[in-house]
Design an enzyme around this catalytic site. Structure first.
Site, PDB file in Angstrom:
ATOM      1  N   ARG A  23       0.858  -1.191   0.000  1.00 21.94           N
ATOM      2  CA  ARG A  23       0.000   0.000   0.000  1.00 21.94           C
ATOM      3  C   ARG A  23       0.892   1.238   0.000  1.00 21.94           C
ATOM      4  O   ARG A  23       1.970   1.229   0.583  1.00 21.94           O
ATOM      5  CB  ARG A  23      -0.865  -0.047   1.260  1.00 21.94           C
ATOM      6  CG  ARG A  23      -1.909   0.993   1.373  1.00 21.94           C
ATOM      7  CD  ARG A  23      -2.824   0.726   2.572  1.00 21.94           C
ATOM      8  NE  ARG A  23      -3.675  -0.423   2.308  1.00 21.94           N
ATOM      9  CZ  ARG A  23      -3.946  -1.393   3.182  1.00 21.94           C
ATOM     10  NH1 ARG A  23      -3.443  -1.354   4.398  1.00 21.94           N
ATOM     11  NH2 ARG A  23      -4.731  -2.397   2.846  1.00 21.94           N
ATOM     12  N   ASP A 120      -6.770  -9.950  12.085  1.00 26.24           N
ATOM     13  CA  ASP A 120      -6.045 -10.573  10.965  1.00 26.24           C
ATOM     14  C   ASP A 120      -5.071 -11.674  11.366  1.00 26.24           C
ATOM     15  O   ASP A 120      -4.075 -11.909  10.686  1.00 26.24           O
ATOM     16  CB  ASP A 120      -5.322  -9.509  10.122  1.00 26.24           C
ATOM     17  CG  ASP A 120      -6.287  -8.493   9.544  1.00 26.24           C
ATOM     18  OD1 ASP A 120      -7.449  -8.869   9.275  1.00 26.24           O
ATOM     19  OD2 ASP A 120      -5.892  -7.338   9.357  1.00 26.24           O
TER      20      ASP A 120
END
Length: 176
Positions: A23, A120
């Protein structure tokens, strides 16, 4: 390794363990830059994902990076309080291109009342096998999850009362 200077606008690049880009944040204003600590801020900045999709952040955020810890913290100023998103990651590196780190999947989301959720874990297990994270990385990350939990409970570092508000006030001095 150098470090960005106060007032400088930099990109932030997040990578995966295998070196692939994860990202990119287009523009973050540096509020404090030293060898060991970088504090930055952004608001409505363009974010590009690894698959090319883009989006724009919704609120002002204060970003905290430390060279001695395997995490970074983003404090997001929302109407109902400050929310934190903590990325378990390598310590930051900086070159003239960007502030950079390796994202290790695990995240902690902290709410304004300082309750939090570890996120996560499934993604971490999957990527750990797929990218062959060495056992030492697992040990380091688990230790840093504990550091984060302690900091949250103790309201230390970026979780200190008024930390985000103070740095946001400084950020307002740099806004165009």
């Amino acid at each position: 390794m150098g470090f960005p200077k106060e007032g400088e606008k930099v990109q932030i690049h997040s990578y995966k363990h295998n070196g692939s880009i994860h990202r990119m944040w287009e523009e973050t204003t540096i509020l404090k830059g030293t060898q060991s600590l970088v504090i930055g801020a952004n608001d409505r900045t363009l974010v590009t994902e690894s698959d090319g999709r883009t989006w724009i952040t919704r609120e002002p955020a204060i970003c905290y990076f430390h060279a001695n810890y395997w995490f970074n913290v983003i404090g997001m100023l929302r109407e109902d309080g400050v929310y934190y998103y903590c990325n378990l990651s390598s310590p930051f590196a900086y070159d003239l291109e960007a502030l950079k780190y390796i994202d290790y999947d695990l995240d902690i989301k902290v709410y304004p009342d300082m309750t939090y959720t570890l996120l996560d874990e499934d993604e971490y297990e999957k990527h750990s096998k797929m990218m062959k994270y060495p056992p030492v990385i697992d040990t380091i990350l688990k230790r840093n999850v504990e550091y984060l939990r302690k900091w949250i409970h103790q309201r230390k570092g970026p979780f200190a009362p008024d930390f985000v508000d103070m740095w946001y006030e400084r950020y307002l001095m740099y806004r165009d």
